[in-house]
Design a protein around this motif. Structure first.
Motif, PDB file in Angstrom:
ATOM      1  N   ARG A 111     -13.113 -44.820  22.246  1.00 11.10           N
ATOM      2  CA  ARG A 111     -11.925 -44.654  20.808  1.00 11.10           C
ATOM      3  C   ARG A 111      -9.911 -45.510  21.379  1.00 11.10           C
ATOM      4  NH1 ARG A 111     -11.384 -41.762  16.349  1.00 11.10           N
ATOM      5  NH2 ARG A 111     -13.545 -42.926  16.047  1.00 11.10           N
ATOM      6  N   LEU A 112      -9.702 -46.060  21.243  1.00 11.03           N
ATOM      7  CA  LEU A 112      -8.280 -46.881  21.379  1.00 11.03           C
ATOM      8  C   LEU A 112      -7.503 -46.548  20.290  1.00 11.03           C
ATOM      9  CD1 LEU A 112      -6.314 -47.643  23.836  1.00 11.03           C
ATOM     10  CD2 LEU A 112      -7.172 -49.394  22.070  1.00 11.03           C
ATOM     11  N   VAL A 113      -6.020 -45.126  20.194  1.00 12.88           N
ATOM     12  CA  VAL A 113      -5.571 -45.028  19.805  1.00 12.88           C
ATOM     13  C   VAL A 113      -4.101 -45.486  20.197  1.00 12.88           C
ATOM     14  CG1 VAL A 113      -3.867 -43.205  18.517  1.00 12.88           C
ATOM     15  CG2 VAL A 113      -6.079 -43.221  18.991  1.00 12.88           C
ATOM     16  N   HIS A 114      -3.837 -46.613  19.289  1.00 11.62           N
ATOM     17  CA  HIS A 114      -2.345 -46.878  19.600  1.00 11.62           C
ATOM     18  C   HIS A 114      -0.801 -46.783  18.558  1.00 11.62           C
ATOM     19  CE1 HIS A 114       0.305 -50.371  21.262  1.00 11.62           C
ATOM     20  NE2 HIS A 114       0.500 -50.061  19.877  1.00 11.62           N
ATOM     21  N   VAL A 115      -0.253 -46.392  19.223  1.00 11.74           N
ATOM     22  CA  VAL A 115       1.155 -46.119  19.262  1.00 11.74           C
ATOM     23  C   VAL A 115       1.715 -46.620  18.438  1.00 11.74           C
ATOM     24  CG1 VAL A 115       2.911 -44.235  18.653  1.00 11.74           C
ATOM     25  CG2 VAL A 115       0.521 -43.085  19.507  1.00 11.74           C
ATOM     26  N   SER A 116       2.537 -46.882  17.586  1.00  7.65           N
ATOM     27  CA  SER A 116       3.185 -48.029  17.632  1.00  7.65           C
ATOM     28  C   SER A 116       4.675 -47.826  16.275  1.00  7.65           C
ATOM     29  CB  SER A 116       2.704 -49.070  15.651  1.00  7.65           C
ATOM     30  OG  SER A 116       3.627 -49.882  15.548  1.00  7.65           O
ATOM     31  N   ALA A 127      14.330 -57.044  17.400  1.00  7.01           N
ATOM     32  CA  ALA A 127      13.333 -57.827  17.869  1.00  7.01           C
ATOM     33  C   ALA A 127      12.390 -56.456  18.511  1.00  7.01           C
ATOM     34  CB  ALA A 127      13.568 -57.358  19.049  1.00  7.01           C
ATOM     35  N   TYR A 128      12.453 -55.465  18.672  1.00  6.38           N
ATOM     36  CA  TYR A 128      12.469 -54.241  18.681  1.00  6.38           C
ATOM     37  C   TYR A 128      11.204 -54.141  17.699  1.00  6.38           C
ATOM     38  CZ  TYR A 128      10.763 -49.071  18.965  1.00  6.38           C
ATOM     39  OH  TYR A 128       9.517 -48.301  18.775  1.00  6.38           O
ATOM     40  N   VAL A 129      11.048 -54.153  16.696  1.00  5.84           N
ATOM     41  CA  VAL A 129      10.382 -53.815  15.113  1.00  5.84           C
ATOM     42  C   VAL A 129       9.340 -55.364  15.098  1.00  5.84           C
ATOM     43  CG1 VAL A 129      10.140 -53.776  12.769  1.00  5.84           C
ATOM     44  CG2 VAL A 129      11.875 -52.549  13.565  1.00  5.84           C
ATOM     45  N   ARG A 130       9.939 -56.131  15.638  1.00  7.06           N
ATOM     46  CA  ARG A 130       8.540 -57.578  15.350  1.00  7.06           C
ATOM     47  C   ARG A 130       8.065 -57.548  16.811  1.00  7.06           C
ATOM     48  NH1 ARG A 130      13.773 -60.384  14.967  1.00  7.06           N
ATOM     49  NH2 ARG A 130      13.448 -60.842  17.471  1.00  7.06           N
ATOM     50  N   ALA A 131       8.075 -57.001  17.845  1.00 10.17           N
ATOM     51  CA  ALA A 131       6.906 -56.406  18.869  1.00 10.17           C
ATOM     52  C   ALA A 131       6.200 -55.742  18.761  1.00 10.17           C
ATOM     53  CB  ALA A 131       8.429 -56.619  20.171  1.00 10.17           C
ATOM     54  N   ARG A 132       6.507 -54.303  18.039  1.00 14.18           N
ATOM     55  CA  ARG A 132       5.869 -53.619  17.949  1.00 14.18           C
ATOM     56  C   ARG A 132       4.999 -53.980  16.658  1.00 14.18           C
ATOM     57  NH1 ARG A 132       5.555 -48.932  20.643  1.00 14.18           N
ATOM     58  NH2 ARG A 132       6.796 -47.706  20.417  1.00 14.18           N
ATOM     59  N   ALA A 133       5.563 -55.148  15.611  1.00  6.51           N
ATOM     60  CA  ALA A 133       3.798 -55.360  15.193  1.00  6.51           C
ATOM     61  C   ALA A 133       3.045 -56.660  15.773  1.00  6.51           C
ATOM     62  CB  ALA A 133       4.776 -56.720  13.955  1.00  6.51           C
ATOM     63  N   ALA A 134       3.572 -57.928  16.613  1.00  9.02           N
ATOM     64  CA  ALA A 134       3.150 -58.023  17.318  1.00  9.02           C
ATOM     65  C   ALA A 134       2.314 -57.824  18.525  1.00  9.02           C
ATOM     66  CB  ALA A 134       4.228 -59.248  18.363  1.00  9.02           C
ATOM     67  N   GLY A 135       2.457 -56.457  18.826  1.00 10.17           N
ATOM     68  CA  GLY A 135       1.414 -55.491  19.361  1.00 10.17           C
ATOM     69  C   GLY A 135       0.539 -55.157  18.676  1.00 10.17           C
ATOM     70  N   GLU A 136       0.933 -54.334  17.616  1.00 13.45           N
ATOM     71  CA  GLU A 136      -0.832 -53.878  16.825  1.00 13.45           C
ATOM     72  C   GLU A 136      -1.712 -55.612  16.811  1.00 13.45           C
ATOM     73  OE1 GLU A 136       2.588 -51.011  13.693  1.00 13.45           O
ATOM     74  OE2 GLU A 136       0.835 -52.804  12.814  1.00 13.45           O
ATOM     75  N   ARG A 137      -1.229 -55.867  16.445  1.00  9.64           N
ATOM     76  CA  ARG A 137      -2.009 -58.042  16.593  1.00  9.64           C
ATOM     77  C   ARG A 137      -2.712 -57.865  17.520  1.00  9.64           C
ATOM     78  NH1 ARG A 137       2.158 -59.874  13.536  1.00  9.64           N
ATOM     79  NH2 ARG A 137       2.297 -61.193  15.525  1.00  9.64           N
TER      80      ARG A 137
END
Length: 305
Positions: A111-116, A127-137
């Motif tokens: 199990r991996l839990v990724h905090v966004s 840029a921070y919010v866009r990076a969070r979205a790209a990180g989730e993907r």
């Protein structure tokens, strides 16, 4: 429970260290991973905590840190970029998050839990919010069954959010972002830590996207007023146009550690609250605490002059 320790990457940060303590108090073995990993000051002999230094940008070190993990929680946070040190939103929240997920998959992590964060979007001017979205993907591409956890604005003892308001209370006038009408859903760090710890268990989940906010939706102005009332501090509130805040952020940008950034101003221009059709505290059986009731413990060691 997962076989092997639960590895908390970013385990020395504000949320990460709270997750580590939550897991230890639940009797689970924990591997604390961070660039400058140290044993928590509250740790006692017999606590099952393993400390491993590793950097999200170092594939070999990260692979060694994740080896044998039963579950992994990525609680790494970066709010202000440090370009000279290579600490950028792209390096940490996108490439680093994807690397971690890929290594976790290769290591057979259950199990991996990724905090966004709430509001993660490719359309954001931040840029921070866009990076969070790209990180989730990047995480989902590498590990489709990963759990995404999006908390609202975190508060708790020693936090940055309430700490900044306490410092503002020392001014003769309190400047507001705009008219102070941005709506927030502040959430206690311990409630989010409890959720992350619970989601790192290997029990089947009906949802894999959770947004966690406190029980109240408050205007920024109301948050400021609650803090001032708790401090027994009377100050006039001054609306300041966002254009002025953006200019201030631009002027402060050259500083090594600016107290205000363009991304922070952008974040304060939009509401930050739980959306529709996502998992919440209700799904986890957690009753989050209110900001008002938490202020005495959060601000016990702070005061205004």
């Amino acid at each position: 429970m997962p076989e092997g320790p639960t590895t908390v990457v970013g385990g020395t940060g504000f949320l990460g260290r709270t997750i580590v303590r939550e897991l230890v108090e639940a009797g689970r073995a924990v591997r604390l991973v961070a660039r400058h990993a140290t044993l928590p000051g509250w740790a006692e002999p017999g606590d099952a905590i393993e400390v491993v230094p590793a950097d999200l940008r170092d594939e070999a070190a990260l692979a060694a840190a994740l080896a044998g993990s039963g579950a992994v929680i990525n609680a790494v946070s970066l709010y202000v970029e440090q370009h000279r040190a290579g600490l950028t939103f792209e390096a940490i929240h996108v490439a680093g998050a994807g690397r971690l997920a890929r290594i976790a998959r290769g290591a057979g992590v259950a199990r991996l839990v990724h905090v966004s964060g709430i509001g993660a979007s490719d359309a954001s001017p931040s840029a921070y919010v866009r990076a969070r979205a790209a990180g989730e993907r990047a995480v989902i591409d590498a590990l489709p069954k990963a759990v995404i956890l999006r908390p609202s604005v975190l508060f708790g003892p020693g936090d940055a959010f309430l700490g900044a308001l306490v410092r503002l209370a020392r001014l003769p006038v309190i400047p507001l972002f705009g008219r102070g009408e941005t709506r927030l859903q502040p959430v206690h760090v311990q409630d989010v830590a409890r959720a992350a710890a619970g989601l790192s268990d290997t029990r089947p989940l009906a949802r894999r996207l959770f947004e966690l906010g406190g029980p109240e939706v408050l205007q920024y102005r109301q948050v400021v007023e609650q803090v001032l009332a708790h401090l027994d501090c009377r100050r006039p509130l001054l609306p300041v146009p966002f254009a002025v805040w953006r200019l201030a952020a631009a002027l402060l940008a050259p500083l090594p550690s600016p107290p205000l950034t363009r991304d922070q101003v952008i974040l304060m221009q939009g509401d930050n609250r739980v959306g529709e059709g996502v998992g919440t505290f209700d799904d986890l059986g957690i009753v989050p605490r209110t900001l008002h009731d938490s202020l005495p413990s959060c601000l016990a060691a702070r005061g205004a002059t």
